[in-house]
Design a protein around this motif. Structure first.
Motif, PDB file in Angstrom:
ATOM      1  N   GLY A 101     -29.202  -0.718  39.660  1.00 41.87           N
ATOM      2  CA  GLY A 101     -28.016   0.034  39.257  1.00 41.87           C
ATOM      3  C   GLY A 101     -27.799  -0.006  37.754  1.00 41.87           C
ATOM      4  N   SER A 102     -26.632   0.458  37.333  1.00 40.32           N
ATOM      5  CA  SER A 102     -26.305   0.524  35.907  1.00 40.32           C
ATOM      6  C   SER A 102     -24.967  -0.156  35.659  1.00 40.32           C
ATOM      7  CB  SER A 102     -26.222   1.981  35.452  1.00 40.32           C
ATOM      8  OG  SER A 102     -27.452   2.637  35.662  1.00 40.32           O
ATOM      9  N   VAL A 103     -24.801  -0.692  34.459  1.00 40.48           N
ATOM     10  CA  VAL A 103     -23.582  -1.431  34.119  1.00 40.48           C
ATOM     11  C   VAL A 103     -23.151  -1.099  32.695  1.00 40.48           C
ATOM     12  CG1 VAL A 103     -24.834  -3.488  33.322  1.00 40.48           C
ATOM     13  CG2 VAL A 103     -22.494  -3.714  34.170  1.00 40.48           C
ATOM     14  N   ILE A 104     -21.853  -1.046  32.484  1.00 37.67           N
ATOM     15  CA  ILE A 104     -21.253  -0.925  31.153  1.00 37.67           C
ATOM     16  C   ILE A 104     -20.139  -1.961  31.107  1.00 37.67           C
ATOM     17  CG2 ILE A 104     -19.874   0.508  29.587  1.00 37.67           C
ATOM     18  CD1 ILE A 104     -21.300   2.963  30.730  1.00 37.67           C
ATOM     19  N   VAL A 105     -20.066  -2.720  30.006  1.00 35.67           N
ATOM     20  CA  VAL A 105     -19.028  -3.734  29.851  1.00 35.67           C
ATOM     21  C   VAL A 105     -17.922  -3.170  28.958  1.00 35.67           C
ATOM     22  CG1 VAL A 105     -18.495  -6.083  29.087  1.00 35.67           C
ATOM     23  CG2 VAL A 105     -20.728  -5.570  30.108  1.00 35.67           C
ATOM     24  N   ILE A 106     -16.684  -3.282  29.458  1.00 39.56           N
ATOM     25  CA  ILE A 106     -15.527  -2.796  28.713  1.00 39.56           C
ATOM     26  C   ILE A 106     -14.556  -3.940  28.458  1.00 39.56           C
ATOM     27  CG2 ILE A 106     -15.708  -0.437  29.612  1.00 39.56           C
ATOM     28  CD1 ILE A 106     -13.338  -1.140  31.496  1.00 39.56           C
ATOM     29  N   GLN A 107     -13.642  -3.687  27.524  1.00 39.43           N
ATOM     30  CA  GLN A 107     -12.580  -4.647  27.238  1.00 39.43           C
ATOM     31  C   GLN A 107     -11.268  -3.881  27.169  1.00 39.43           C
ATOM     32  OE1 GLN A 107     -12.514  -6.717  23.350  1.00 39.43           O
ATOM     33  NE2 GLN A 107     -12.714  -8.563  24.594  1.00 39.43           N
ATOM     34  N   ASP A 108     -10.249  -4.387  27.858  1.00 39.19           N
ATOM     35  CA  ASP A 108      -8.968  -3.692  27.838  1.00 39.19           C
ATOM     36  C   ASP A 108      -8.211  -4.019  26.546  1.00 39.19           C
ATOM     37  OD1 ASP A 108      -7.460  -6.063  28.124  1.00 39.19           O
ATOM     38  OD2 ASP A 108      -6.963  -5.689  30.210  1.00 39.19           O
ATOM     39  N   PRO A 109      -7.125  -3.311  26.261  1.00 37.53           N
ATOM     40  CA  PRO A 109      -6.395  -3.525  25.008  1.00 37.53           C
ATOM     41  C   PRO A 109      -5.885  -4.960  24.824  1.00 37.53           C
ATOM     42  CG  PRO A 109      -5.714  -1.467  26.009  1.00 37.53           C
ATOM     43  CD  PRO A 109      -6.580  -2.171  27.014  1.00 37.53           C
ATOM     44  N   ASN A 110      -5.766  -5.728  25.917  1.00 36.97           N
ATOM     45  CA  ASN A 110      -5.299  -7.117  25.826  1.00 36.97           C
ATOM     46  C   ASN A 110      -6.442  -8.114  25.701  1.00 36.97           C
ATOM     47  OD1 ASN A 110      -2.509  -6.487  26.066  1.00 36.97           O
ATOM     48  ND2 ASN A 110      -2.871  -6.078  28.230  1.00 36.97           N
ATOM     49  N   GLY A 111      -7.685  -7.638  25.715  1.00 40.78           N
ATOM     50  CA  GLY A 111      -8.839  -8.511  25.530  1.00 40.78           C
ATOM     51  C   GLY A 111      -9.566  -8.918  26.791  1.00 40.78           C
ATOM     52  N   ALA A 112      -9.107  -8.484  27.962  1.00 38.30           N
ATOM     53  CA  ALA A 112      -9.811  -8.816  29.212  1.00 38.30           C
ATOM     54  C   ALA A 112     -11.110  -8.017  29.294  1.00 38.30           C
ATOM     55  CB  ALA A 112      -8.925  -8.511  30.407  1.00 38.30           C
ATOM     56  N   THR A 113     -12.188  -8.684  29.679  1.00 40.51           N
ATOM     57  CA  THR A 113     -13.503  -8.064  29.752  1.00 40.51           C
ATOM     58  C   THR A 113     -13.871  -7.828  31.215  1.00 40.51           C
ATOM     59  OG1 THR A 113     -14.136  -9.245  27.747  1.00 40.51           O
ATOM     60  CG2 THR A 113     -15.915  -8.319  29.044  1.00 40.51           C
ATOM     61  N   LEU A 114     -14.481  -6.674  31.480  1.00 38.52           N
ATOM     62  CA  LEU A 114     -14.849  -6.280  32.836  1.00 38.52           C
ATOM     63  C   LEU A 114     -16.139  -5.472  32.770  1.00 38.52           C
ATOM     64  CD1 LEU A 114     -13.978  -5.953  35.886  1.00 38.52           C
ATOM     65  CD2 LEU A 114     -12.919  -3.795  35.158  1.00 38.52           C
ATOM     66  N   ALA A 115     -17.043  -5.742  33.703  1.00 41.38           N
ATOM     67  CA  ALA A 115     -18.265  -4.944  33.831  1.00 41.38           C
ATOM     68  C   ALA A 115     -18.055  -3.907  34.912  1.00 41.38           C
ATOM     69  CB  ALA A 115     -19.449  -5.838  34.179  1.00 41.38           C
ATOM     70  N   LEU A 116     -18.338  -2.670  34.613  1.00 35.69           N
ATOM     71  CA  LEU A 116     -18.282  -1.592  35.611  1.00 35.69           C
ATOM     72  C   LEU A 116     -19.710  -1.374  36.106  1.00 35.69           C
ATOM     73  CD1 LEU A 116     -15.869   0.865  33.776  1.00 35.69           C
ATOM     74  CD2 LEU A 116     -15.312  -0.845  35.519  1.00 35.69           C
ATOM     75  N   TRP A 117     -19.903  -1.432  37.419  1.00 35.31           N
ATOM     76  CA  TRP A 117     -21.233  -1.396  38.024  1.00 35.31           C
ATOM     77  C   TRP A 117     -21.368  -0.203  38.963  1.00 35.31           C
ATOM     78  CZ3 TRP A 117     -25.993  -3.210  37.964  1.00 35.31           C
ATOM     79  CH2 TRP A 117     -26.769  -3.098  39.105  1.00 35.31           C
ATOM     80  N   GLU A 118     -22.441   0.567  38.766  1.00 39.36           N
ATOM     81  CA  GLU A 118     -22.786   1.657  39.679  1.00 39.36           C
ATOM     82  C   GLU A 118     -24.120   1.331  40.327  1.00 39.36           C
ATOM     83  OE1 GLU A 118     -23.965   6.398  39.679  1.00 39.36           O
ATOM     84  OE2 GLU A 118     -23.211   5.508  37.850  1.00 39.36           O
ATOM     85  N   SER A 119     -24.115   1.160  41.640  1.00 42.68           N
ATOM     86  CA  SER A 119     -25.335   0.839  42.381  1.00 42.68           C
ATOM     87  C   SER A 119     -26.200   2.091  42.513  1.00 42.68           C
ATOM     88  CB  SER A 119     -24.968   0.317  43.756  1.00 42.68           C
ATOM     89  OG  SER A 119     -26.130   0.121  44.523  1.00 42.68           O
ATOM     90  N   HIS A 120     -27.519   1.902  42.474  1.00 43.15           N
ATOM     91  CA  HIS A 120     -28.437   3.009  42.707  1.00 43.15           C
ATOM     92  C   HIS A 120     -28.825   3.105  44.173  1.00 43.15           C
ATOM     93  CE1 HIS A 120     -29.006   4.049  38.520  1.00 43.15           C
ATOM     94  NE2 HIS A 120     -29.144   2.771  38.236  1.00 43.15           N
ATOM     95  N   ALA A 121     -28.281   2.217  44.993  1.00 42.14           N
ATOM     96  CA  ALA A 121     -28.625   2.207  46.439  1.00 42.14           C
ATOM     97  C   ALA A 121     -27.891   3.315  47.157  1.00 42.14           C
ATOM     98  CB  ALA A 121     -28.260   0.876  47.043  1.00 42.14           C
TER      99      ALA A 121
END
Length: 79
Positions: free
Chosen positions: A59-79
Motif C-alpha cells: 500500500g501507500s502512506v503519507i504522514v501528516i501533522q495537525d495544527p496542534n502537532g499531532a502526527t498521523l500516517a494515512l494508509w491506503e492498502s493496495h489489497a
C-alpha cells in the motif's frame, strides 16, 4: 519508514529518521480508501504533510501533522 504487518494487515508505521522537528517514533495510522483525496481534505483543514507519499507493495502512506502537532500516517492498502 518501516511497516509492521500482522495477519496480513499493516499494524503500525515506524518513522526511522528525523522528520522536520519530529524525532524517530512509532506513529498511529488511519486506513483510508483514497489516499490523495484524504490528504487533500486534511490539508484543507490545516494539516501539513511531513512525509510525502511512499509506495510499498502492500500500500501507500503519507504522514501528516495537525495544527496542534499531532502526527498521523494515512494508509491506503493496495489489497
Amino acid at each position: 519508514m518501516r511497516l509492521v504487518v500482522a495477519h496480513g494487515e499493516v499494524a503500525a508505521v515506524r518513522v526511522g529518521q528525523r522528520i522536520g522537528t519530529v524525532d524517530a517514533q512509532w506513529i498511529p495510522y488511519a486506513p483510508v480508501t483514497r489516499l490523495d483525496d484524504a490528504v487533500r481534505r486534511e490539508t484543507e483543514l490545516g494539516a501539513t504533510v511531513v512525509r510525502p507519499r511512499v509506495d510499498f507493495a502492500a500500500g501507500s502512506v503519507i504522514v501528516i501533522q495537525d495544527p496542534n502537532g499531532a502526527t498521523l500516517a494515512l494508509w491506503e492498502s493496495h489489497a
